[in-house]
Design a protein around this motif. Structure first.
Motif, short mmCIF file in Angstrom:
data_model
loop_
_atom_site.label_atom_id
_atom_site.label_comp_id
_atom_site.label_asym_id
_atom_site.label_seq_id
_atom_site.Cartn_x
_atom_site.Cartn_y
_atom_site.Cartn_z
N LEU A 1 1.09 -103.65 -43.73
CA LEU A 1 2.11 -103.59 -42.68
C LEU A 1 3.01 -102.37 -42.85
O LEU A 1 3.20 -101.59 -41.92
CB LEU A 1 2.95 -104.87 -42.70
N PHE A 2 3.56 -102.21 -44.04
CA PHE A 2 4.47 -101.08 -44.26
C PHE A 2 3.73 -99.74 -44.26
O PHE A 2 4.22 -98.75 -43.71
CB PHE A 2 5.27 -101.26 -45.56
N GLY A 3 2.55 -99.70 -44.87
CA GLY A 3 1.80 -98.45 -44.91
C GLY A 3 1.41 -97.97 -43.53
O GLY A 3 1.60 -96.80 -43.18
N SER A 4 0.86 -98.87 -42.71
CA SER A 4 0.46 -98.47 -41.36
C SER A 4 1.68 -98.18 -40.49
O SER A 4 1.64 -97.28 -39.64
CB SER A 4 -0.42 -99.53 -40.72
N GLY A 5 2.77 -98.91 -40.70
CA GLY A 5 3.98 -98.65 -39.94
C GLY A 5 4.58 -97.30 -40.24
O GLY A 5 5.01 -96.57 -39.33
N ILE A 6 4.60 -96.92 -41.51
CA ILE A 6 5.12 -95.61 -41.89
C ILE A 6 4.22 -94.50 -41.34
O ILE A 6 4.70 -93.49 -40.84
CB ILE A 6 5.27 -95.52 -43.42
N TYR A 7 2.91 -94.71 -41.44
CA TYR A 7 1.97 -93.73 -40.88
C TYR A 7 2.21 -93.55 -39.38
O TYR A 7 2.29 -92.42 -38.89
CB TYR A 7 0.52 -94.14 -41.15
N LEU A 8 2.30 -94.65 -38.65
CA LEU A 8 2.51 -94.56 -37.20
C LEU A 8 3.86 -93.93 -36.87
O LEU A 8 3.97 -93.19 -35.89
CB LEU A 8 2.40 -95.94 -36.56
N MET A 9 4.87 -94.20 -37.68
CA MET A 9 6.19 -93.61 -37.44
C MET A 9 6.11 -92.09 -37.53
O MET A 9 6.60 -91.37 -36.65
CB MET A 9 7.18 -94.15 -38.47
N ILE A 10 5.45 -91.59 -38.57
CA ILE A 10 5.32 -90.14 -38.74
C ILE A 10 4.42 -89.55 -37.65
O ILE A 10 4.74 -88.52 -37.05
CB ILE A 10 4.78 -89.82 -40.15
#
Length: 112
Positions: free
Chosen positions: A91-100
């Protein structure tokens, strides 16, 4: 008269796409829920992969770290523990990737 109707129809579709672009910019950069189907499916896939990797690794670690009488309990606890860790990491890894990724796209002017 038909020309005016065409212009008003075009203006409406432009306004709705502009409104969606504005919502996407705010939800991607400030706060809000992401309503892009592609982003949500991407996050689902990443979370599933992390869980499917975490459960067997946790089960193996639980078996190896427990004594002979408690191997089943060790496997269950380890599998569930690392399975949950996979959910959080995915959840956090994909969320951070999508944010960037979305921030870079917005800087380039692509507000899809």
């Amino acid at each position: 008269m038909p020309e005016n109707q065409d212009l008003s129809t075009e203006g409406t579709s432009d306004r709705s796409s502009t409104g969606r672009d504005a919502y996407n910019i705010v939800s991607d950069t400030v706060v809000g829920m992401n309503v892009r189907k592609s982003d949500n499916l991407f996050q689902l896939k990443v979370i599933l992969v992390c869980v499917l990797i975490g459960i067997p690794l946790g089960a193996i670690a639980g078996v190896l770290m427990s004594d002979a009488d408690n191997r089943l309990v060790g496997a269950l606890v380890g599998g569930l523990g690392l399975g949950f860790a996979g959910v959080v990491l995915g959840l956090f890894g994909s969320g951070i990737y999508l944010m960037i990724y979305r921030a870079v796209r917005h800087v380039k002017g692509k507000h899809d």
